[in-house]
Design an enzyme around this catalytic site. Structure first.
Site, PDB file in Angstrom:
ATOM      1  N   LYS A  88       0.785  -1.250   0.000  1.00 21.21           N
ATOM      2  CA  LYS A  88       0.000   0.000   0.000  1.00 21.21           C
ATOM      3  C   LYS A  88       0.811   1.292   0.000  1.00 21.21           C
ATOM      4  O   LYS A  88       0.238   2.367   0.161  1.00 21.21           O
ATOM      5  CB  LYS A  88      -0.923   0.000   1.221  1.00 21.21           C
ATOM      6  CG  LYS A  88      -0.158   0.009   2.530  1.00 21.21           C
ATOM      7  CD  LYS A  88      -0.970   0.520   3.690  1.00 21.21           C
ATOM      8  CE  LYS A  88      -0.126   0.613   4.933  1.00 21.21           C
ATOM      9  NZ  LYS A  88      -0.811   1.084   6.100  1.00 21.21           N
ATOM     10  N   SER A 101     -10.008   2.174  -2.234  1.00 16.96           N
ATOM     11  CA  SER A 101      -9.412   3.403  -1.719  1.00 16.96           C
ATOM     12  C   SER A 101      -9.962   4.609  -2.450  1.00 16.96           C
ATOM     13  O   SER A 101     -10.343   4.518  -3.636  1.00 16.96           O
ATOM     14  CB  SER A 101      -7.895   3.314  -1.936  1.00 16.96           C
ATOM     15  OG  SER A 101      -7.313   4.575  -1.791  1.00 16.96           O
ATOM     16  N   ALA A 102      -9.934   5.752  -1.773  1.00 21.95           N
ATOM     17  CA  ALA A 102     -10.310   7.018  -2.406  1.00 21.95           C
ATOM     18  C   ALA A 102      -9.400   7.337  -3.582  1.00 21.95           C
ATOM     19  O   ALA A 102      -9.773   8.150  -4.436  1.00 21.95           O
ATOM     20  CB  ALA A 102     -10.231   8.139  -1.374  1.00 21.95           C
ATOM     21  N   TYR A 123       0.043   2.008  -7.216  1.00 22.06           N
ATOM     22  CA  TYR A 123      -0.798   1.504  -6.113  1.00 22.06           C
ATOM     23  C   TYR A 123      -2.283   1.804  -6.405  1.00 22.06           C
ATOM     24  O   TYR A 123      -3.142   0.924  -6.348  1.00 22.06           O
ATOM     25  CB  TYR A 123      -0.380   2.138  -4.778  1.00 22.06           C
ATOM     26  CG  TYR A 123      -1.427   1.966  -3.703  1.00 22.06           C
ATOM     27  CD1 TYR A 123      -1.647   0.728  -3.119  1.00 22.06           C
ATOM     28  CD2 TYR A 123      -2.245   3.042  -3.307  1.00 22.06           C
ATOM     29  CE1 TYR A 123      -2.643   0.554  -2.160  1.00 22.06           C
ATOM     30  CE2 TYR A 123      -3.239   2.884  -2.356  1.00 22.06           C
ATOM     31  CZ  TYR A 123      -3.427   1.639  -1.784  1.00 22.06           C
ATOM     32  OH  TYR A 123      -4.419   1.469  -0.844  1.00 22.06           O
ATOM     33  N   LYS A 136      -5.811  -0.679  -7.262  1.00 20.05           N
ATOM     34  CA  LYS A 136      -7.145  -0.647  -6.628  1.00 20.05           C
ATOM     35  C   LYS A 136      -8.221  -0.486  -7.702  1.00 20.05           C
ATOM     36  O   LYS A 136      -9.261  -1.148  -7.657  1.00 20.05           O
ATOM     37  CB  LYS A 136      -7.224   0.504  -5.612  1.00 20.05           C
ATOM     38  CG  LYS A 136      -6.367   0.291  -4.381  1.00 20.05           C
ATOM     39  CD  LYS A 136      -6.893  -0.859  -3.535  1.00 20.05           C
ATOM     40  CE  LYS A 136      -5.918  -1.250  -2.451  1.00 20.05           C
ATOM     41  NZ  LYS A 136      -6.252  -2.504  -1.791  1.00 20.05           N
ATOM     42  N   ASN A 180       7.522  17.233   8.012  1.00 17.87           N
ATOM     43  CA  ASN A 180       7.583  18.052   6.797  1.00 17.87           C
ATOM     44  C   ASN A 180       6.160  18.299   6.306  1.00 17.87           C
ATOM     45  O   ASN A 180       5.404  17.345   6.109  1.00 17.87           O
ATOM     46  CB  ASN A 180       8.360  17.328   5.692  1.00 17.87           C
ATOM     47  CG  ASN A 180       9.841  17.277   6.003  1.00 17.87           C
ATOM     48  OD1 ASN A 180      10.438  18.273   6.422  1.00 17.87           O
ATOM     49  ND2 ASN A 180      10.452  16.118   5.825  1.00 17.87           N
ATOM     50  N   PHE A 199       4.121  19.455   3.263  1.00 21.27           N
ATOM     51  CA  PHE A 199       4.390  19.602   1.827  1.00 21.27           C
ATOM     52  C   PHE A 199       3.471  20.654   1.202  1.00 21.27           C
ATOM     53  O   PHE A 199       2.430  20.329   0.648  1.00 21.27           O
ATOM     54  CB  PHE A 199       4.234  18.249   1.119  1.00 21.27           C
ATOM     55  CG  PHE A 199       5.210  17.215   1.620  1.00 21.27           C
ATOM     56  CD1 PHE A 199       6.562  17.293   1.293  1.00 21.27           C
ATOM     57  CD2 PHE A 199       4.781  16.169   2.441  1.00 21.27           C
ATOM     58  CE1 PHE A 199       7.460  16.351   1.763  1.00 21.27           C
ATOM     59  CE2 PHE A 199       5.678  15.220   2.914  1.00 21.27           C
ATOM     60  CZ  PHE A 199       7.023  15.313   2.584  1.00 21.27           C
ATOM     61  N   ARG A 254      -7.630  16.638   3.978  1.00 25.27           N
ATOM     62  CA  ARG A 254      -8.044  15.259   3.707  1.00 25.27           C
ATOM     63  C   ARG A 254      -9.161  14.850   4.662  1.00 25.27           C
ATOM     64  O   ARG A 254      -9.371  15.475   5.708  1.00 25.27           O
ATOM     65  CB  ARG A 254      -6.854  14.286   3.910  1.00 25.27           C
ATOM     66  CG  ARG A 254      -5.710  14.484   2.943  1.00 25.27           C
ATOM     67  CD  ARG A 254      -6.070  14.098   1.512  1.00 25.27           C
ATOM     68  NE  ARG A 254      -4.977  14.345   0.578  1.00 25.27           N
ATOM     69  CZ  ARG A 254      -4.762  15.486  -0.074  1.00 25.27           C
ATOM     70  NH1 ARG A 254      -5.554  16.523   0.116  1.00 25.27           N
ATOM     71  NH2 ARG A 254      -3.744  15.608  -0.916  1.00 25.27           N
ATOM     72  N   ARG A 282       4.427  18.211  -2.902  1.00 26.05           N
ATOM     73  CA  ARG A 282       4.790  16.900  -3.461  1.00 26.05           C
ATOM     74  C   ARG A 282       4.052  16.717  -4.776  1.00 26.05           C
ATOM     75  O   ARG A 282       2.863  17.043  -4.845  1.00 26.05           O
ATOM     76  CB  ARG A 282       4.340  15.788  -2.513  1.00 26.05           C
ATOM     77  CG  ARG A 282       5.416  15.271  -1.621  1.00 26.05           C
ATOM     78  CD  ARG A 282       4.947  14.084  -0.838  1.00 26.05           C
ATOM     79  NE  ARG A 282       3.534  14.144  -0.429  1.00 26.05           N
ATOM     80  CZ  ARG A 282       3.009  13.403   0.528  1.00 26.05           C
ATOM     81  NH1 ARG A 282       3.777  12.548   1.169  1.00 26.05           N
ATOM     82  NH2 ARG A 282       1.736  13.488   0.844  1.00 26.05           N
TER      83      ARG A 282
END
Ligand SMILES: NC(=O)c1ccc[n+]([C@@H]2O[C@H](COP(=O)([O-])OP(=O)(O)OC[C@H]3O[C@@H](n4cnc5c(N)ncnc54)[C@H](O)[C@@H]3O)[C@@H](O)[C@H]2O)c1
Length: 350
Positions: free
Chosen positions: A94, A134-135, A160, A164, A227, A229, A242, A305
């Site tokens: 994952k 997963s979203a 990944y 899904k 960190n 991002f 999120r 990122r």
């Protein structure tokens, strides 16, 4: 009614919490896991520590088989031993970043593993399945909150997420071809938190990929700072937003999915979002965690990122309407429970 539930990947983070809720609801649980991302049993054929602790929490026993879904014959052997009613399929690699570096390992493990499982289930006539999706299948959201009608597979930025999406497609095609299949696709948003006992929780290998385990390791002194991002997104404080969901709420989502699958009128493959519908920014999470652990969490703002988007939140109206499920645990509890697990287990299960 108690069912016989086979849980792939049940020694992992979401799996161990799900097994707790299944045992509490009087289901019989068989776990298969190769422990590629879970602490192994300390002796011979014992249980992985997470599952030992699941038994301690619930006062109930479960059965464990250490095997990889890539080993088809081993799967056949397990299915021939038990009269399984339903499978909860969590086993997967994952780590998003690692999947970009090792796409073949991810496609082989997540897709071939799933194909083996579906083939063996077909052969033995077990056709009820709950899948950990997963979203990430929504890619870069075209509208928010993302509901289950949102297009999937468009703009998925990493292998990944692709695995899904592809697994969902395979399951949807299977349910069209064979009407005996009953499949629930659970699209998780961002699971965080731990069981309130502090006995089980997320125990990432190496550098955590996700925000909350990272913050938690900073809080316990294993890492110097978090960190952040990017702080120039179009969100209230500029940091990414999120939809975080407490892992126990998520675990309970599997329990209600079992009830749904065995309703006489349930057919086909159906997706449900599991989230809270509430957006939490990176800085809000850091502040809430600081409150929970009683110390300031140091952080540094660094560049964005690649592939990150400003906001991802779920619409959970469908799960509320059709599964009668709603997340009830809020941000403070997510942080308090994570911190209890981290404080009591500074080095995870090891
Ligand atoms: N945690 C998240 O943020 C998140 C979000 C969305 C979806 N998911 C999905 O939920 C599921 C569970 O996630 P998790 O956070 O508990 O991860 P995890 O790594 O803690 O658990 C996955 C488990 O699967 C096992 N596994 C992997 N490949 C296997 C194989 N070939 N055979 C047998 N076992 C194998 C691992 O050893 C591990 O115990 C995964 O499918 C994941 O993709 C997780």
């Amino acid at each position: 009614m108690g069912r016989v539930v086979l849980v792939t990947g049940g020694a992992g983070y979401v799996g161990s919490h799900t097994v707790v809720e299944l045992l509490k609801a009087d289901h019989t649980v068989i776990v298969v896991d190769n422990c590629v991302n879970a602490a192994k049993a300390t002796e011979g054929d014992g249980l992985p520590p997470a599952l030992e602790r699941v038994q301690k929490i619930t006062g109930k026993t479960l059965t464990f088989h250490e095997l990889s879904l890539l080993n088809r014959q081993a799967l056949v052997n397990v299915f021939s031993k038990y009269k399984v009613d339903v499978v909860i399929h969590l086993a997967a690699l994952k780590a998003v970043g690692e999947s970009v570096e090792k796409p073949l390992a991810y496609y082989a493990n997540n897709i071939t593993g799933t194909l083996n499982l579906l083939e063996v289930m077909s052969e033995v006539g077990v056709k009820s399945l709950i899948f950990s999706s997963s979203a990430t299948v929504y890619g870069v959201p075209q509208y928010l909150p993302a509901d289950e009608k949102h297009p999937t597979g468009v703009g998925v930025t990493n292998p990944y997420g692709q695995t899904k999406y592809v697994c969902e497609q395979i399951m949807k095609d299977l349910a069209i071809a064979d009407k005996d299949w009953r499949i629930v696709l659970l699209r998780y948003f961002n699971p965080v938190g731990s069981h309130e006992s502090g006995l089980i929780g997320e125990d990432p290998n190496g550098i955590p990929n996700n925000l909350v385990p990272y913050i938690s390791q900073v809080a316990i002194g294993r890492r110097p700072h978090v960190n952040v991002f990017g702080n120039d997104y179009s969100t209230p404080d500029g940091t990414g937003v999120r939809d975080y969901i407490h892992v126990v709420d998520l675990a309970l989502g599997h329990e209600v999915a079992i009830a749904k699958i065995f309703q006489p009128d349930f057919t086909g493959a159906k997706a449900y979002n599991l989230g809270t519908g509430m957006g939490i920014s990176v800085l809000e999470m850091i502040n809430a965690f600081s409150k929970a652990c009683g110390k300031e969490i140091p952080y540094k703002i660094v560049g964005r990122r690649e592939g990150d988007v400003a906001t991802v939140v779920a619409s959970c109206a469908l799960a509320e309407k059709e599964l009668n499920w709603k997340a009830t645990r809020g941000l403070d509890q997510m942080c308090e429970d994570t911190w209890r697990w981290q404080r009591l287990n500074p080095n995870g299960f090891s």
